[in-house]
Scaffold this motif. Structure first.
Motif, PDB file in Angstrom:
ATOM      1  N   LEU A   4       0.861  -1.180   0.000  1.00 46.88           N
ATOM      2  CA  LEU A   4       0.000   0.000   0.000  1.00 46.88           C
ATOM      3  C   LEU A   4       0.895   1.228   0.000  1.00 46.88           C
ATOM      4  CD1 LEU A   4      -2.839   1.244   0.308  1.00 46.88           C
ATOM      5  CD2 LEU A   4      -2.464   1.169   2.777  1.00 46.88           C
ATOM      6  N   SER A   5       0.795   2.018  -1.051  1.00 49.53           N
ATOM      7  CA  SER A   5       1.661   3.185  -1.174  1.00 49.53           C
ATOM      8  C   SER A   5       1.140   4.321  -0.284  1.00 49.53           C
ATOM      9  CB  SER A   5       1.668   3.621  -2.637  1.00 49.53           C
ATOM     10  OG  SER A   5       2.849   4.299  -2.900  1.00 49.53           O
ATOM     11  N   VAL A   6       2.016   4.880   0.527  1.00 47.86           N
ATOM     12  CA  VAL A   6       1.622   5.969   1.427  1.00 47.86           C
ATOM     13  C   VAL A   6       1.679   7.281   0.638  1.00 47.86           C
ATOM     14  CG1 VAL A   6       2.275   7.217   3.530  1.00 47.86           C
ATOM     15  CG2 VAL A   6       2.514   4.726   3.426  1.00 47.86           C
ATOM     16  N   PRO A   7       0.593   8.072   0.649  1.00 44.03           N
ATOM     17  CA  PRO A   7       0.604   9.333  -0.104  1.00 44.03           C
ATOM     18  C   PRO A   7       1.787  10.220   0.311  1.00 44.03           C
ATOM     19  CG  PRO A   7      -1.592   8.858   0.722  1.00 44.03           C
ATOM     20  CD  PRO A   7      -0.675   7.842   1.344  1.00 44.03           C
ATOM     21  N   ALA A   8       2.341  10.938  -0.678  1.00 40.17           N
ATOM     22  CA  ALA A   8       3.549  11.735  -0.422  1.00 40.17           C
ATOM     23  C   ALA A   8       3.322  12.814   0.630  1.00 40.17           C
ATOM     24  CB  ALA A   8       4.015  12.357  -1.736  1.00 40.17           C
ATOM     25  N   GLU A   9       2.073  13.278   0.778  1.00 39.79           N
ATOM     26  CA  GLU A   9       1.818  14.357   1.752  1.00 39.79           C
ATOM     27  C   GLU A   9       1.847  13.853   3.207  1.00 39.79           C
ATOM     28  OE1 GLU A   9      -1.957  15.817   0.477  1.00 39.79           O
ATOM     29  OE2 GLU A   9      -3.075  14.085   1.199  1.00 39.79           O
ATOM     30  N   VAL A  10       1.896  12.544   3.393  1.00 42.48           N
ATOM     31  CA  VAL A  10       1.880  11.992   4.769  1.00 42.48           C
ATOM     32  C   VAL A  10       3.258  12.148   5.431  1.00 42.48           C
ATOM     33  CG1 VAL A  10       1.698   9.851   6.122  1.00 42.48           C
ATOM     34  CG2 VAL A  10      -0.022  10.387   4.378  1.00 42.48           C
ATOM     35  N   THR A  11       3.245  12.800   6.599  1.00 41.21           N
ATOM     36  CA  THR A  11       4.490  12.970   7.368  1.00 41.21           C
ATOM     37  C   THR A  11       4.360  12.397   8.783  1.00 41.21           C
ATOM     38  OG1 THR A  11       3.710  15.149   8.044  1.00 41.21           O
ATOM     39  CG2 THR A  11       5.207  15.073   6.147  1.00 41.21           C
ATOM     40  N   VAL A  12       3.131  11.997   9.119  1.00 40.41           N
ATOM     41  CA  VAL A  12       2.862  11.506  10.475  1.00 40.41           C
ATOM     42  C   VAL A  12       2.105  10.184  10.377  1.00 40.41           C
ATOM     43  CG1 VAL A  12       1.504  11.913  12.567  1.00 40.41           C
ATOM     44  CG2 VAL A  12       2.712  13.824  11.491  1.00 40.41           C
ATOM     45  N   ILE A  13       2.566   9.194  11.115  1.00 39.23           N
ATOM     46  CA  ILE A  13       1.796   7.950  11.195  1.00 39.23           C
ATOM     47  C   ILE A  13       1.221   7.854  12.608  1.00 39.23           C
ATOM     48  CG2 ILE A  13       1.806   5.441  10.961  1.00 39.23           C
ATOM     49  CD1 ILE A  13       3.731   5.743   8.699  1.00 39.23           C
ATOM     50  N   TRP A 108      10.210   3.741   9.339  1.00 38.52           N
ATOM     51  CA  TRP A 108       9.460   4.986   9.087  1.00 38.52           C
ATOM     52  C   TRP A 108      10.193   6.178   9.682  1.00 38.52           C
ATOM     53  CZ3 TRP A 108       4.284   2.777  11.433  1.00 38.52           C
ATOM     54  CH2 TRP A 108       3.793   1.785  10.577  1.00 38.52           C
ATOM     55  N   ARG A 109      10.700   5.987  10.894  1.00 41.61           N
ATOM     56  CA  ARG A 109      11.386   7.107  11.551  1.00 41.61           C
ATOM     57  C   ARG A 109      12.676   7.458  10.815  1.00 41.61           C
ATOM     58  NH1 ARG A 109       9.982   8.672  16.654  1.00 41.61           N
ATOM     59  NH2 ARG A 109      12.168   9.038  17.122  1.00 41.61           N
ATOM     60  N   GLU A 110      13.379   6.428  10.342  1.00 37.58           N
ATOM     61  CA  GLU A 110      14.594   6.697   9.551  1.00 37.58           C
ATOM     62  C   GLU A 110      14.257   7.482   8.290  1.00 37.58           C
ATOM     63  OE1 GLU A 110      16.377   2.860   8.943  1.00 37.58           O
ATOM     64  OE2 GLU A 110      16.809   2.691  11.089  1.00 37.58           O
ATOM     65  N   ALA A 111      13.033   7.244   7.770  1.00 38.38           N
ATOM     66  CA  ALA A 111      12.599   7.951   6.552  1.00 38.38           C
ATOM     67  C   ALA A 111      12.064   9.344   6.892  1.00 38.38           C
ATOM     68  CB  ALA A 111      11.532   7.133   5.842  1.00 38.38           C
ATOM     69  N   GLY A 112      12.097   9.725   8.176  1.00 35.50           N
ATOM     70  CA  GLY A 112      11.704  11.077   8.569  1.00 35.50           C
ATOM     71  C   GLY A 112      10.266  11.224   9.036  1.00 35.50           C
ATOM     72  N   MET A 113       9.541  10.112   9.131  1.00 39.87           N
ATOM     73  CA  MET A 113       8.156  10.174   9.609  1.00 39.87           C
ATOM     74  C   MET A 113       8.121  10.401  11.124  1.00 39.87           C
ATOM     75  SD  MET A 113       5.754   9.445   7.375  1.00 39.87           S
ATOM     76  CE  MET A 113       5.977   9.250   5.628  1.00 39.87           C
ATOM     77  N   LYS A 114       7.092  11.108  11.560  1.00 44.74           N
ATOM     78  CA  LYS A 114       6.808  11.179  12.998  1.00 44.74           C
ATOM     79  C   LYS A 114       5.804  10.071  13.306  1.00 44.74           C
ATOM     80  CE  LYS A 114       8.867  15.153  13.944  1.00 44.74           C
ATOM     81  NZ  LYS A 114      10.139  15.072  14.653  1.00 44.74           N
ATOM     82  N   VAL A 115       5.913   9.478  14.487  1.00 46.40           N
ATOM     83  CA  VAL A 115       5.014   8.384  14.858  1.00 46.40           C
ATOM     84  C   VAL A 115       4.329   8.724  16.188  1.00 46.40           C
ATOM     85  CG1 VAL A 115       4.870   5.925  15.437  1.00 46.40           C
ATOM     86  CG2 VAL A 115       6.424   6.693  13.623  1.00 46.40           C
ATOM     87  N   THR A 170      -4.585  17.704   8.757  1.00 43.91           N
ATOM     88  CA  THR A 170      -5.109  16.343   8.918  1.00 43.91           C
ATOM     89  C   THR A 170      -4.669  15.447   7.754  1.00 43.91           C
ATOM     90  OG1 THR A 170      -7.188  17.115   7.968  1.00 43.91           O
ATOM     91  CG2 THR A 170      -7.109  16.907  10.365  1.00 43.91           C
ATOM     92  N   ASN A 171      -4.507  16.038   6.557  1.00 43.79           N
ATOM     93  CA  ASN A 171      -4.114  15.179   5.424  1.00 43.79           C
ATOM     94  C   ASN A 171      -2.612  14.844   5.414  1.00 43.79           C
ATOM     95  OD1 ASN A 171      -3.013  17.522   4.537  1.00 43.79           O
ATOM     96  ND2 ASN A 171      -4.191  17.663   2.635  1.00 43.79           N
ATOM     97  N   ASN A 172      -1.895  15.317   6.428  1.00 44.58           N
ATOM     98  CA  ASN A 172      -0.497  14.880   6.597  1.00 44.58           C
ATOM     99  C   ASN A 172      -0.420  13.606   7.445  1.00 44.58           C
ATOM    100  OD1 ASN A 172       0.355  18.319   7.044  1.00 44.58           O
ATOM    101  ND2 ASN A 172       0.668  17.103   5.188  1.00 44.58           N
ATOM    102  N   ILE A 173      -1.579  13.162   7.936  1.00 44.19           N
ATOM    103  CA  ILE A 173      -1.598  12.014   8.871  1.00 44.19           C
ATOM    104  C   ILE A 173      -2.129  10.757   8.183  1.00 44.19           C
ATOM    105  CG2 ILE A 173      -2.589  11.131  11.026  1.00 44.19           C
ATOM    106  CD1 ILE A 173      -2.841  13.998  12.014  1.00 44.19           C
ATOM    107  N   LEU A 174      -1.476   9.636   8.445  1.00 47.96           N
ATOM    108  CA  LEU A 174      -2.009   8.318   8.078  1.00 47.96           C
ATOM    109  C   LEU A 174      -2.331   7.601   9.385  1.00 47.96           C
ATOM    110  CD1 LEU A 174      -2.573   5.862   6.204  1.00 47.96           C
ATOM    111  CD2 LEU A 174      -0.149   5.269   6.466  1.00 47.96           C
ATOM    112  N   PHE A 175      -3.605   7.234   9.561  1.00 48.08           N
ATOM    113  CA  PHE A 175      -4.055   6.571  10.791  1.00 48.08           C
ATOM    114  C   PHE A 175      -4.239   5.088  10.509  1.00 48.08           C
ATOM    115  CE2 PHE A 175      -7.969   5.793  13.637  1.00 48.08           C
ATOM    116  CZ  PHE A 175      -7.196   5.507  14.761  1.00 48.08           C
ATOM    117  N   TYR A 222       4.248   1.101   1.865  1.00 52.14           N
ATOM    118  CA  TYR A 222       5.400   1.534   1.079  1.00 52.14           C
ATOM    119  C   TYR A 222       5.499   3.052   1.162  1.00 52.14           C
ATOM    120  CZ  TYR A 222       8.093   2.815  -3.027  1.00 52.14           C
ATOM    121  OH  TYR A 222       9.007   3.380  -3.880  1.00 52.14           O
ATOM    122  N   LEU A 223       6.629   3.516   1.674  1.00 50.50           N
ATOM    123  CA  LEU A 223       6.863   4.958   1.778  1.00 50.50           C
ATOM    124  C   LEU A 223       7.697   5.404   0.590  1.00 50.50           C
ATOM    125  CD1 LEU A 223       5.807   4.678   4.633  1.00 50.50           C
ATOM    126  CD2 LEU A 223       7.877   5.771   5.474  1.00 50.50           C
TER     127      LEU A 223
END
Ligand SMILES: CSCCC(=O)C(=O)COP(=O)(O)O
Ligand SMILES: [Mg+2]
Length: 227
Positions: A4-13, A108-115, A170-175, A222-223
């Motif tokens: 499942l490809s994570v949208p590019a605008e997502v920065t927070v999981i 995810w964190r190595e890729a710069g995502m916040k969790v 809100t659209n920066n978040i993947l829940f 997939y990020l």
């Protein structure tokens, strides 16, 4: 493997716990008077210590009733937090995570995502769980915690408040959650969602299976930024 490809605008999981990071079997252990079969805690009669045995029994009965329904009331979850504090800090209990969770969160964190975590379990209970896992102290993998003090998980306003508190849209978040009512509320707030299917979770209807993006392991996400 399904990806499942994570949208590019997502920065927070944003992660749910029970049924998502952790087996439901590990966790199961307002005003309810309108519910069928409610076991109320009566007001004290004013006879002081004479009341104590009956009051203790009433509280025990009420807690057992709430647990039998898997109620997500803040009071019950606070009690859970107190009990977990005693068990975890004494080393009598270690929290379980699905095998794919820790490697994926690290990636995810190595890729710069916040969790972040959003669970019906109190923030205290969440920290105990992440701090005392079979894989050691995992608290450093989490940027922050939310519980029902910010609002219930089936209300879309809760997700707007979470985004506001994190300082993102809100659209920066993947829940990621196992509960479609929560996914639906998040989606209404313009949060991206994926429903997590794990052994022991409640089944989904055919419509839910068709409508939602489903994953059975965090490794299926997939990020694009980590490729
Ligand atoms: C802090 S973990 C305990 C989770 C819990 O008590 C619960 O009711 C599950 O809620 P979740 O929102 O994580 O599915
Ligand atoms: Mg859950």
């Amino acid at each position: 493997m399904v990806v499942l490809s994570v949208p590019a605008e997502v920065t927070v999981i944003l992660l749910d716990i029970e049924g998502t990071t952790t087996p439901i079997a590990f966790v199961k252990a307002e005003e309810d008077s309108h519910l069928d079969g409610a076991v109320p805690i009566p007001a004290a009669s004013g006879n002081g210590a004479d009341d104590l045995p009956q009051m203790i029994q009433a509280v025990v009965d009420n807690v057992c009733w709430q647990m039998s329904l898997d109620r997500k009331t803040t009071a019950l979850k606070q009690l859970q937090g107190h009990m977990w504090r005693a068990a975890f800090t004494a080393g009598r209990m270690k929290a379980e995570f699905f095998d794919d969770v820790v490697p994926a969160v690290r990636k995810w964190r190595e890729a710069g995502m916040k969790v972040y975590i959003y669970s019906s379990g109190s923030v205290e209970a969440q920290k105990l769980l992440f701090g005392h896992s079979t894989e050691g102290d995992l608290l450093e993998l989490v940027d922050g915690h939310f519980d029902t003090k910010i609002g219930h998980k089936v209300e879309s306003e809760s997700y707007r408040k979470i985004a506001n508190s994190i300082g993102c849209s809100t659209n920066n978040i993947l829940f990621l959650t196992d509960v479609t009512l929560e996914a639906s509320a998040a989606e209404e707030a313009d949060v991206h969602v994926a429903v997590v299917v794990r052994p022991g979770n409640a089944g989904l209807t055919d419509d839910e299976k068709t409508y939602y993006s489903l994953i059975t392991s965090f490794s299926e996400l997939y990020l694009p930024s980590s490729s």
